[in-house]
Design an enzyme around this catalytic site. Sequence first.
Site, PDB file in Angstrom:
ATOM      1  N   GLU A  85      33.860  19.182 -23.677  1.00 20.34           N
ATOM      2  CA  GLU A  85      32.921  20.207 -24.136  1.00 20.34           C
ATOM      3  C   GLU A  85      33.692  21.427 -24.648  1.00 20.34           C
ATOM      4  O   GLU A  85      34.558  21.955 -23.965  1.00 20.34           O
ATOM      5  CB  GLU A  85      31.987  20.620 -22.995  1.00 20.34           C
ATOM      6  N   CYS A 149      25.767  21.790 -15.413  1.00 22.48           N
ATOM      7  CA  CYS A 149      27.067  21.599 -16.062  1.00 22.48           C
ATOM      8  C   CYS A 149      27.365  22.769 -16.995  1.00 22.48           C
ATOM      9  O   CYS A 149      28.409  23.420 -16.903  1.00 22.48           O
ATOM     10  CB  CYS A 149      27.087  20.282 -16.839  1.00 22.48           C
ATOM     11  N   HIS A 168      32.602  15.793 -19.482  1.00 21.98           N
ATOM     12  CA  HIS A 168      31.469  14.963 -19.063  1.00 21.98           C
ATOM     13  C   HIS A 168      31.917  13.510 -18.961  1.00 21.98           C
ATOM     14  O   HIS A 168      32.607  13.007 -19.855  1.00 21.98           O
ATOM     15  CB  HIS A 168      30.326  15.065 -20.078  1.00 21.98           C
TER      16      HIS A 168
END
Length: 209
Positions: A85, A149, A168
């Site tokens: 991410e 998250c 992730h």
Amino acid sequence: MEQPRKAVVVTGFGPFGEHAVNASWIAVQELEKLGLGDSVDLHVYEIPVEYQTVQRLIPALWEKHSPQLVVHVGVSGMATTVTLEKCGHNKGYKGLDNCRFCPGSQCCVEDGPESIDSIIDMDAVCKRVTTLGLDVSVTISQDAGRYLCDFTYYTSLYRGRGRSAFVHVPPLGKPYNADQLGRALRAIIEEMLGVLEQAEGDISCCHQL
């Protein structure tokens, strides 16, 4: 002269919803078994899926360890790859946590920026890891999901001034097992540290010119 050991903090999440066993924490435990080499002090933590705990715990981890890098790992039921991410988002948190709570403001940090990018070049990390020929696919994302998250990532990026990362992972067996995820995490974090060191070396060179 011996180089000082670097502190690296890696977190996974506890159970929530359909994830009675959270693949992120299983992967982090596998990473702990493998380690990150003699030059790194690895500290791992399981984080409950609770907004208020995250708001208290993440700054405390930064304060306690003064880490070179903090990497948060979460599970995504939609993921089929290991996903890096790029950024965390401040607003849009409407989903209830394990305590049936969500922030009244629906944001991480009131008056904070809309999003914060990691200072780590995730594209470079993804390319480097892909060239290693692991049996795990690694991809990039700019949307960590507006749940715990994303909330954790933004909180950590804000506190650590961008020296944070989020990975992730898919649920166990869809398609990767715990060992594959642990080895992928180790490779990813080693490359992240390499990219960070290279970037800091470039900054140091510029300052000396």
